[in-house]
Design an enzyme around this catalytic site. Structure first.
Site, PDB file in Angstrom:
ATOM      1  N   SER A  64     -17.947  26.102   0.252  1.00 34.86           N
ATOM      2  CA  SER A  64     -16.520  26.306  -0.005  1.00 34.86           C
ATOM      3  C   SER A  64     -15.776  24.974  -0.026  1.00 34.86           C
ATOM      4  O   SER A  64     -16.197  23.991   0.571  1.00 34.86           O
ATOM      5  CB  SER A  64     -15.900  27.190   1.081  1.00 34.86           C
TER       6      SER A  64
HETATM    7  N1  SAH Z   1     -19.750  29.623   4.476  1.00 32.91           N
HETATM    8  C1  SAH Z   1     -20.488  29.008   3.377  1.00 32.91           C
HETATM    9  C2  SAH Z   1     -19.977  29.492   2.045  1.00 32.91           C
HETATM   10  C3  SAH Z   1     -21.109  29.922   1.190  1.00 32.91           C
HETATM   11  S1  SAH Z   1     -20.708  30.810  -0.271  1.00 32.91           S
HETATM   12  C4  SAH Z   1     -20.499  27.504   3.495  1.00 32.91           C
HETATM   13  O1  SAH Z   1     -19.829  26.950   4.370  1.00 32.91           O
HETATM   14  O2  SAH Z   1     -21.216  26.862   2.725  1.00 32.91           O
HETATM   15  C5  SAH Z   1     -20.938  32.487   0.266  1.00 32.91           C
HETATM   16  C6  SAH Z   1     -22.315  32.902   0.713  1.00 32.91           C
HETATM   17  O3  SAH Z   1     -22.261  34.318   0.974  1.00 32.91           O
HETATM   18  C7  SAH Z   1     -23.444  32.693  -0.288  1.00 32.91           C
HETATM   19  O4  SAH Z   1     -24.423  31.880   0.282  1.00 32.91           O
HETATM   20  C8  SAH Z   1     -23.964  34.121  -0.557  1.00 32.91           C
HETATM   21  O5  SAH Z   1     -25.370  34.189  -0.742  1.00 32.91           O
HETATM   22  C9  SAH Z   1     -23.540  34.856   0.710  1.00 32.91           C
HETATM   23  N2  SAH Z   1     -23.433  36.317   0.597  1.00 32.91           N
HETATM   24  C10 SAH Z   1     -23.006  37.065  -0.456  1.00 32.91           C
HETATM   25  N3  SAH Z   1     -23.047  38.380  -0.145  1.00 32.91           N
HETATM   26  C11 SAH Z   1     -23.527  38.468   1.144  1.00 32.91           C
HETATM   27  C12 SAH Z   1     -23.810  39.550   2.025  1.00 32.91           C
HETATM   28  N4  SAH Z   1     -23.618  40.834   1.667  1.00 32.91           N
HETATM   29  N5  SAH Z   1     -24.273  39.262   3.255  1.00 32.91           N
HETATM   30  C13 SAH Z   1     -24.484  37.969   3.656  1.00 32.91           C
HETATM   31  N6  SAH Z   1     -24.242  36.915   2.862  1.00 32.91           N
HETATM   32  C14 SAH Z   1     -23.758  37.150   1.615  1.00 32.91           C
END
Ligand code: SAH
Length: 213
Positions: A64
């Site tokens: 993000s």
């Molecule tokens: N908090 C992260 C942001 C990653 S983007 C950071 O600091 O980098 C969001 C993430 O949510 C992705 O890696 C994606 O694979 C995950 N995601 C999407 N749907 C999900 C679900 N149902 N359960 C767990 N993770 C999920």
């Protein structure tokens, strides 16, 4: 992993930039100034680690934007020793920020490769975060209820299953919507009452159902 005067300086500049963009919580700003974001982005994107922008981290996912991480952390009103459930571990950067702020972090990632890669990275950095591969829609019942729940992927509607794992007086922050998401904060007032406020529009990768094997 090397942290130099230059990367420390770039973090200070990023802290100033986020302050100018409206982030007020000193503990959040302090975490931004101290957690090396360049550890959490691919080596090839090192030069962009301290620009206020999301970056690709592989597996079609993104880390993000720093402003978004700071805004979500501020809305959560993090205090030391609170138990926080994060949905979407991704790069691990947001989890590292919450841990730096003194929270006990439980984080779920649905993409197995990303889960494994980030678990290793956090271990190598001695950042203690409990991580799990699975579908975040199910929460993490073994450790529920949580003081705070943070969703870092875009859900089409408020995940009710997660609200059930929130303590009374607890806070859930989640981006809700399809092509664009409205940052939504929910405070649990009692077993059955919730207070919802909205905090601007953002863009997240989608929250998908079922873990990827
Ligand atoms: N908090 C992260 C942001 C990653 S983007 C950071 O600091 O980098 C969001 C993430 O949510 C992705 O890696 C994606 O694979 C995950 N995601 C999407 N749907 C999900 C679900 N149902 N359960 C767990 N993770 C999920």
């Amino acid at each position: 992993m090397i942290d130099t005067y230059r990367t420390k300086g770039l973090r200070k500049q990023l802290e100033e930039e986020l302050k100018n963009k409206g982030i007020k919580d000193d503990n959040v700003l302090d975490a931004i100034a101290n957690v090396p974001r360049h550890y959490f982005v691919p080596k090839s994107l090192f030069e962009h680690a301290y620009t206020d922008t999301p970056l690709p981290i592989g597996c079609k996912q993104t880390i993000s934007q720093p402003y978004t991480v700071a805004k979500q952390s501020e809305l959560l009103d993090i205090k030391k020793q609170l138990r926080v459930l994060e949905i979407g571990t991704g790069s691990g950067y947001q989890a590292a920020i919450l841990r730096y702020m003194g929270a006990f972090v439980y984080s779920i990632e649905r993409q197995r490769d990303l889960y494994e890669q980030t678990k290793k990275l956090l271990q190598n950095l001695s950042i203690s975060v409990a991580s799990k591969h699975g579908d975040g829609y199910n929460g993490w019942s073994e450790f529920a209820p949580f003081d705070r729940i943070l969703v870092t992927c875009g859900a089409i509607e408020l995940p009710r299953s997660l609200l059930e794992q929130l303590k009374i007086n607890g806070i859930l922050v989640a981006p809700i919507g399809e092509s664009e998401q409205i940052m939504t904060k929910v405070v649990r007032l009692s077993d059955t009452e919730f207070e919802t406020t909205t905090h601007g529009s953002f863009r997240f990768v989608p929250m998908l159902k079922d873990a990827q094997i």
